[in-house]
Design a protein around this motif. Structure first.
Motif, PDB file in Angstrom:
ATOM      1  N   SER A  27      29.717 -33.430  23.239  1.00 51.49           N
ATOM      2  CA  SER A  27      30.288 -32.167  23.936  1.00 51.49           C
ATOM      3  C   SER A  27      29.196 -31.374  24.663  1.00 51.49           C
ATOM      4  O   SER A  27      29.851 -30.902  26.184  1.00 51.49           O
ATOM      5  N   ALA A  28      27.903 -31.505  24.375  1.00 56.31           N
ATOM      6  CA  ALA A  28      27.057 -30.897  25.581  1.00 56.31           C
ATOM      7  C   ALA A  28      26.949 -32.018  26.761  1.00 56.31           C
ATOM      8  O   ALA A  28      26.822 -31.791  27.852  1.00 56.31           O
ATOM      9  N   ILE A  29      27.310 -33.716  26.139  1.00 53.96           N
ATOM     10  CA  ILE A  29      26.877 -34.531  28.018  1.00 53.96           C
ATOM     11  C   ILE A  29      28.337 -33.688  29.252  1.00 53.96           C
ATOM     12  O   ILE A  29      28.207 -34.004  29.868  1.00 53.96           O
ATOM     13  N   VAL A  30      29.671 -33.659  28.160  1.00 46.93           N
ATOM     14  CA  VAL A  30      30.796 -32.946  28.818  1.00 46.93           C
ATOM     15  C   VAL A  30      31.141 -32.229  29.083  1.00 46.93           C
ATOM     16  O   VAL A  30      30.638 -31.997  31.339  1.00 46.93           O
ATOM     17  N   ILE A  31      29.765 -30.602  29.277  1.00 43.78           N
ATOM     18  CA  ILE A  31      29.577 -29.810  29.125  1.00 43.78           C
ATOM     19  C   ILE A  31      28.572 -29.869  30.528  1.00 43.78           C
ATOM     20  O   ILE A  31      28.476 -29.184  31.646  1.00 43.78           O
ATOM     21  N   LEU A  32      27.029 -30.880  29.873  1.00 44.64           N
ATOM     22  CA  LEU A  32      26.275 -31.092  31.511  1.00 44.64           C
ATOM     23  C   LEU A  32      27.348 -31.532  32.264  1.00 44.64           C
ATOM     24  O   LEU A  32      27.162 -31.232  34.281  1.00 44.64           O
ATOM     25  N   LEU A  33      28.257 -32.305  32.337  1.00 45.55           N
ATOM     26  CA  LEU A  33      29.293 -33.351  33.211  1.00 45.55           C
ATOM     27  C   LEU A  33      29.446 -32.684  34.286  1.00 45.55           C
ATOM     28  O   LEU A  33      29.627 -32.569  35.479  1.00 45.55           O
ATOM     29  N   ASP A  34      30.613 -31.599  33.678  1.00 44.85           N
ATOM     30  CA  ASP A  34      31.445 -30.604  34.436  1.00 44.85           C
ATOM     31  C   ASP A  34      30.310 -29.418  34.813  1.00 44.85           C
ATOM     32  O   ASP A  34      30.752 -29.398  36.223  1.00 44.85           O
ATOM     33  N   GLN A  35      29.380 -29.069  34.727  1.00 38.15           N
ATOM     34  CA  GLN A  35      28.818 -28.303  35.110  1.00 38.15           C
ATOM     35  C   GLN A  35      27.900 -28.831  36.593  1.00 38.15           C
ATOM     36  O   GLN A  35      27.939 -27.785  37.289  1.00 38.15           O
ATOM     37  N   ILE A  36      27.679 -29.669  36.357  1.00 38.28           N
ATOM     38  CA  ILE A  36      26.814 -30.795  37.694  1.00 38.28           C
ATOM     39  C   ILE A  36      27.835 -30.959  38.667  1.00 38.28           C
ATOM     40  O   ILE A  36      27.599 -30.362  39.783  1.00 38.28           O
ATOM     41  N   SER A  37      28.813 -31.186  37.879  1.00 36.73           N
ATOM     42  CA  SER A  37      29.826 -31.411  39.494  1.00 36.73           C
ATOM     43  C   SER A  37      30.509 -30.185  39.924  1.00 36.73           C
ATOM     44  O   SER A  37      31.087 -29.868  41.678  1.00 36.73           O
ATOM     45  N   LYS A  38      30.084 -29.419  39.059  1.00 40.75           N
ATOM     46  CA  LYS A  38      30.819 -27.886  40.188  1.00 40.75           C
ATOM     47  C   LYS A  38      30.845 -27.254  40.798  1.00 40.75           C
ATOM     48  O   LYS A  38      30.736 -26.700  41.942  1.00 40.75           O
ATOM     49  N   ILE A  39      29.328 -27.178  40.710  1.00 43.38           N
ATOM     50  CA  ILE A  39      27.880 -26.639  41.130  1.00 43.38           C
ATOM     51  C   ILE A  39      28.054 -27.488  42.460  1.00 43.38           C
ATOM     52  O   ILE A  39      26.935 -27.266  42.955  1.00 43.38           O
ATOM     53  N   THR A  40      28.227 -28.894  42.229  1.00 41.62           N
ATOM     54  CA  THR A  40      28.151 -29.733  43.654  1.00 41.62           C
ATOM     55  C   THR A  40      29.156 -28.633  44.723  1.00 41.62           C
ATOM     56  O   THR A  40      28.823 -28.622  45.506  1.00 41.62           O
ATOM     57  N   ILE A  41      30.300 -29.625  44.230  1.00 43.78           N
ATOM     58  CA  ILE A  41      31.367 -28.956  44.998  1.00 43.78           C
ATOM     59  C   ILE A  41      30.893 -27.664  45.189  1.00 43.78           C
ATOM     60  O   ILE A  41      31.221 -27.184  46.291  1.00 43.78           O
ATOM     61  N   GLU A  42      30.557 -26.051  44.269  1.00 40.96           N
ATOM     62  CA  GLU A  42      30.295 -24.876  45.190  1.00 40.96           C
ATOM     63  C   GLU A  42      29.406 -25.876  45.756  1.00 40.96           C
ATOM     64  O   GLU A  42      29.683 -24.337  47.124  1.00 40.96           O
ATOM     65  N   ARG A  43      28.270 -26.279  46.225  1.00 38.32           N
ATOM     66  CA  ARG A  43      26.983 -25.406  47.203  1.00 38.32           C
ATOM     67  C   ARG A  43      27.711 -26.536  47.800  1.00 38.32           C
ATOM     68  O   ARG A  43      26.747 -26.505  49.525  1.00 38.32           O
ATOM     69  N   THR A  44      28.670 -27.588  48.446  1.00 42.59           N
ATOM     70  CA  THR A  44      28.601 -28.546  49.435  1.00 42.59           C
ATOM     71  C   THR A  44      30.445 -28.023  50.296  1.00 42.59           C
ATOM     72  O   THR A  44      30.347 -29.011  51.559  1.00 42.59           O
ATOM     73  N   PHE A  45      31.435 -27.158  49.195  1.00 41.28           N
ATOM     74  CA  PHE A  45      32.390 -26.967  50.096  1.00 41.28           C
ATOM     75  C   PHE A  45      32.470 -25.415  50.424  1.00 41.28           C
ATOM     76  O   PHE A  45      32.430 -25.190  49.565  1.00 41.28           O
ATOM     77  N   GLN A  46      33.949 -25.411  51.596  1.00 37.91           N
ATOM     78  CA  GLN A  46      33.890 -23.871  51.408  1.00 37.91           C
ATOM     79  C   GLN A  46      35.351 -24.009  50.492  1.00 37.91           C
ATOM     80  O   GLN A  46      35.780 -25.032  50.632  1.00 37.91           O
ATOM     81  N   PHE A  47      35.785 -22.883  50.403  1.00 39.19           N
ATOM     82  CA  PHE A  47      36.964 -22.659  49.440  1.00 39.19           C
ATOM     83  C   PHE A  47      37.766 -23.187  50.165  1.00 39.19           C
ATOM     84  O   PHE A  47      38.183 -22.808  51.807  1.00 39.19           O
ATOM     85  N   ALA A  48      38.867 -24.045  49.464  1.00 40.27           N
ATOM     86  CA  ALA A  48      40.290 -24.448  50.266  1.00 40.27           C
ATOM     87  C   ALA A  48      39.624 -25.439  51.089  1.00 40.27           C
ATOM     88  O   ALA A  48      40.369 -26.331  51.451  1.00 40.27           O
ATOM     89  N   GLU A  49      38.628 -25.848  51.233  1.00 38.53           N
ATOM     90  CA  GLU A  49      38.036 -27.018  52.126  1.00 38.53           C
ATOM     91  C   GLU A  49      38.635 -28.252  51.080  1.00 38.53           C
ATOM     92  O   GLU A  49      38.320 -28.682  50.447  1.00 38.53           O
ATOM     93  N   LEU A  50      38.877 -29.325  52.359  1.00 38.05           N
ATOM     94  CA  LEU A  50      39.473 -30.254  51.745  1.00 38.05           C
ATOM     95  C   LEU A  50      39.149 -31.526  52.505  1.00 38.05           C
ATOM     96  O   LEU A  50      38.727 -31.627  53.768  1.00 38.05           O
ATOM     97  N   TYR A  51      38.548 -32.238  51.277  1.00 47.43           N
ATOM     98  CA  TYR A  51      37.741 -33.927  51.967  1.00 47.43           C
ATOM     99  C   TYR A  51      38.926 -34.671  51.124  1.00 47.43           C
ATOM    100  O   TYR A  51      38.512 -35.120  49.901  1.00 47.43           O
ATOM    101  N   PRO A  52      39.590 -35.754  52.588  1.00 48.85           N
ATOM    102  CA  PRO A  52      40.483 -36.670  51.746  1.00 48.85           C
ATOM    103  C   PRO A  52      39.361 -37.920  51.144  1.00 48.85           C
ATOM    104  O   PRO A  52      38.582 -38.034  52.456  1.00 48.85           O
ATOM    105  N   VAL A  53      39.916 -38.544  49.569  1.00 49.72           N
ATOM    106  CA  VAL A  53      39.202 -39.485  49.578  1.00 49.72           C
ATOM    107  C   VAL A  53      39.933 -41.195  49.527  1.00 49.72           C
ATOM    108  O   VAL A  53      39.374 -42.133  50.150  1.00 49.72           O
ATOM    109  N   THR A  54      41.531 -40.331  49.340  1.00 55.54           N
ATOM    110  CA  THR A  54      41.935 -41.829  49.327  1.00 55.54           C
ATOM    111  C   THR A  54      43.645 -41.495  49.959  1.00 55.54           C
ATOM    112  O   THR A  54      43.429 -40.225  49.811  1.00 55.54           O
TER     113      THR A  54
END
Length: 172
Positions: A27-54
């Motif tokens: 559970s702790a690993i899930v929490i850690l990966l979830d929070q790291i991914s959210k912090i990364t997106i929050e710092r990288t993107f503006q609200f509603a900004e889209l980055y096409p991957v596929t």
């Protein structure tokens, strides 16, 4: 006279307490990966900004004040407290079940994933007043599935494993 050596790494099954720790760790690993991914997106993107991957998947920054699929997102704010309380209560119940049934692997995998996802989203609600979502699947830019995050993914995977575990149990 030769003495028999004892193997400190015996093949005995882990104690319930040892397994319980493993489930909490998952559970702790899930929490850690979830929070790291959210912090990364929050710092990288503006609200509603889209980055096409596929052709069917984008990364984006979205905020969800409701629950799954933005359920109750347009309400006045009470839903934040209700979904936080539900997440906390669910985590307490799951902790009890993990402790009680620590040896049931598939059941505990399911519960640990659900709890990690629930706590990941509770952290967002407490810290920001909304859940950060960023995974955006779509079909030909016409239909966008509701954006979600790793916590949501863990909850869905846990729910699927829970159903599988119940189907296996019923079959026996």
């Amino acid at each position: 006279m030769a003495t028999k050596k004892t193997n400190t790494f015996s093949s005995k099954p882990k104690s319930s307490n040892g397994l319980f720790g493993i489930w909490l760790g998952l559970s702790a690993i899930v929490i850690l990966l979830d929070q790291i991914s959210k912090i990364t997106i929050e710092r990288t993107f503006q609200f509603a900004e889209l980055y096409p991957v596929t052709s069917f998947f984008n990364l984006t920054l979205a905020y969800n004040k409701g629950a799954a699929f933005s359920f109750l997102a347009s309400e006045s704010g009470w839903q934040r407290y209700m979904f936080t309380a539900i997440g906390v209560v669910a985590s307490l119940v799951i902790t009890y079940l993990l402790k009680k049934h620590a040896a049931q692997k598939l059941f505990c995998w399911a519960l640990a994933l659900i709890m990690g996802g629930a706590i990941g989203n509770v952290i967002d609600r407490v810290m920001y007043g909304h859940v950060i979502d960023f995974l955006d699947f779509h079909y030909k830019d016409m239909y966008h599935f509701a954006a979600f995050n790793l916590a949501d993914s863990a909850i869905c995977l846990g729910a699927a494993l829970f159903i599988l575990d119940e189907l296996r149990r019923v079959k026996k």
